[in-house]
Motif scaffolding. Structure first.
Motif, short mmCIF file in Angstrom:
data_model
loop_
_atom_site.label_atom_id
_atom_site.label_comp_id
_atom_site.label_asym_id
_atom_site.label_seq_id
_atom_site.Cartn_x
_atom_site.Cartn_y
_atom_site.Cartn_z
N ASP A 18 0.81 -31.91 -2.47
CA ASP A 18 0.06 -30.65 -2.52
C ASP A 18 0.97 -29.46 -2.77
OD1 ASP A 18 -2.28 -32.00 -2.12
OD2 ASP A 18 -2.60 -31.35 -0.06
N ARG A 19 2.26 -29.67 -2.62
CA ARG A 19 3.20 -28.59 -2.94
C ARG A 19 3.02 -28.13 -4.38
NH1 ARG A 19 5.55 -23.97 -2.62
NH2 ARG A 19 7.42 -23.79 -3.90
N LEU A 20 2.65 -29.07 -5.26
CA LEU A 20 2.46 -28.72 -6.67
C LEU A 20 1.27 -27.78 -6.87
CD1 LEU A 20 3.24 -32.12 -8.43
CD2 LEU A 20 4.74 -30.15 -8.10
N LEU A 21 0.35 -27.76 -5.91
CA LEU A 21 -0.77 -26.82 -5.98
C LEU A 21 -0.30 -25.40 -5.72
CD1 LEU A 21 -3.43 -28.82 -3.92
CD2 LEU A 21 -3.48 -28.43 -6.39
N GLU A 22 0.81 -25.28 -4.99
CA GLU A 22 1.29 -23.97 -4.56
C GLU A 22 2.48 -23.48 -5.37
OE1 GLU A 22 2.47 -24.91 -0.64
OE2 GLU A 22 0.45 -25.44 0.06
N THR A 23 3.01 -24.32 -6.25
CA THR A 23 4.24 -23.94 -6.96
C THR A 23 4.03 -22.66 -7.76
OG1 THR A 23 5.96 -24.72 -8.48
CG2 THR A 23 3.70 -25.37 -8.99
N PRO A 24 5.00 -21.76 -7.73
CA PRO A 24 4.84 -20.48 -8.43
C PRO A 24 5.00 -20.59 -9.94
CG PRO A 24 7.02 -20.62 -7.47
CD PRO A 24 6.27 -21.83 -6.99
N TYR A 25 5.45 -21.75 -10.44
CA TYR A 25 5.70 -21.90 -11.86
C TYR A 25 4.40 -22.10 -12.63
CZ TYR A 25 10.31 -22.71 -9.86
OH TYR A 25 11.46 -22.58 -9.15
N LYS A 26 4.35 -21.59 -13.85
CA LYS A 26 3.12 -21.64 -14.65
C LYS A 26 3.20 -22.62 -15.81
CE LYS A 26 1.27 -18.22 -12.29
NZ LYS A 26 0.12 -18.47 -11.38
N ARG A 27 4.38 -22.79 -16.34
CA ARG A 27 4.56 -23.60 -17.54
C ARG A 27 5.62 -24.67 -17.25
NH1 ARG A 27 3.11 -22.60 -22.86
NH2 ARG A 27 4.52 -23.31 -24.51
N ILE A 28 5.22 -25.91 -17.24
CA ILE A 28 6.05 -26.97 -16.68
C ILE A 28 6.28 -28.09 -17.69
CG2 ILE A 28 6.07 -28.80 -14.92
CD1 ILE A 28 4.40 -26.73 -13.19
N MET A 29 7.48 -28.61 -17.71
CA MET A 29 7.76 -29.82 -18.49
C MET A 29 8.13 -30.94 -17.53
SD MET A 29 10.26 -30.57 -21.73
CE MET A 29 8.98 -30.08 -22.91
N ILE A 30 7.41 -32.06 -17.63
CA ILE A 30 7.68 -33.23 -16.82
C ILE A 30 8.68 -34.12 -17.56
CG2 ILE A 30 6.67 -35.30 -15.78
CD1 ILE A 30 4.00 -33.72 -15.61
N ILE A 31 9.77 -34.46 -16.90
CA ILE A 31 10.80 -35.32 -17.46
C ILE A 31 10.69 -36.70 -16.81
CG2 ILE A 31 13.27 -35.64 -17.89
CD1 ILE A 31 12.26 -33.08 -19.13
N THR A 32 10.39 -37.72 -17.61
CA THR A 32 10.21 -39.05 -17.04
C THR A 32 10.47 -40.11 -18.12
OG1 THR A 32 8.71 -40.41 -15.70
CG2 THR A 32 7.72 -39.15 -17.50
N ASP A 33 10.17 -41.36 -17.80
CA ASP A 33 10.36 -42.43 -18.78
C ASP A 33 9.00 -42.92 -19.28
OD1 ASP A 33 9.31 -44.24 -16.82
OD2 ASP A 33 11.32 -44.52 -16.01
#
Length: 236
Positions: A18-33
């Protein structure tokens, strides 16, 4: 004079995602495989982002022992998308890749980006360390990057992401945790603070590693080993 500090804020326990619901960032890139991005587990990360109306893009070209070429591709993707935060999801390779990608992208643009690390194995502790290991696949050399700037800003420990880890990987990564804790405890730079973290990690491994190995659905044991991994990383 010695000093001790923990720069990465750690979220864990019930509803930690749920921390991701509160994150102040607006534009995100997910780095994964590719494995993680093609699984249902990705929704554990993207659902809260979508619920919070965050924009995101997935870079899924991470491979084991991340080579320089993949880091370059990641930097290009970041420069193209211009996110204000990277979310690394995966094992040590994904988190190490995200650390290096952010480091070089920031140097090229002079723009600061957040970094949130979400481990999917209980082993490396990379979510709280200032290390990233990059491979020169041409000369077969591994380059360790070491810098305080590589430290993730936040780490989210959610045992639901490790529930499906196979038994052999649970054993291998669990022994990594124990090894990191023992190495930190016996280091010539050992101090009372690192020792306390290492001791607790060893204690948890002794109580819960076998449980997690014997029953992968034991959520309590999985959570404990996830915390042990992080503690060992902090001590390391």
């Amino acid at each position: 004079m010695n000093s001790f500090d923990i720069k990465t804020k750690i979220y864990f326990g019930d509803n930690s995602m749920d921390r991701l619901l509160e994150t102040p960032y607006k534009r995100i890139m997910i780095i994964t495989d590719k494995f993680f991005s093609g699984s249902e587990l990705l929704k554990i990360v993207t659902n809260p982002l979508e619920k919070a109306d965050k924009e995101y893009r997935v870079f899924n070209d991470v491979v084991p022992d991340p080579p320089v070429e993949k880091i370059v591709e990641g930097v290009k993707a970041v420069l193209d998308y211009a996110p204000d935060c990277l979310i690394a999801v995966g094992g040590g390779s994904s988190i190490d890749s995200a650390k290096a990608i952010r480091e070089f992208a920031e140097r090229m643009t002079s723009q600061k980006m957040g970094l949130i690390a979400i481990p999917t194995t209980s082993g490396t502790g990379s979510e709280v360390t200032a290390f990233s290991v990059i491979t020169d696949s041409v000369h077969h050399v591994k380059y360790p990057l070491v810098s305080e700037s590589l430290l993730p800003d936040e780490a989210i420990l959610d045992e639901s992401l490790v529930m499906s880890v196979p038994q052999n990987v649970t054993a291998d990564t669990g022994m990594d945790v124990l090894t990191h804790a023992i190495e930190a405890y016996t280091s010539i730079n050992n101090n009372e603070f690192s020792a306390a973290l290492a001791e607790k990690s060893v204690e948890i491994c002794g109580a819960f590693l076998l449980r997690a190995y014997l029953d992968g659905n034991d959520a309590h044991a999985r959570r404990k080993m996830h915390v042990a991994s992080c503690l060992a990383g902090l001590a390391f």
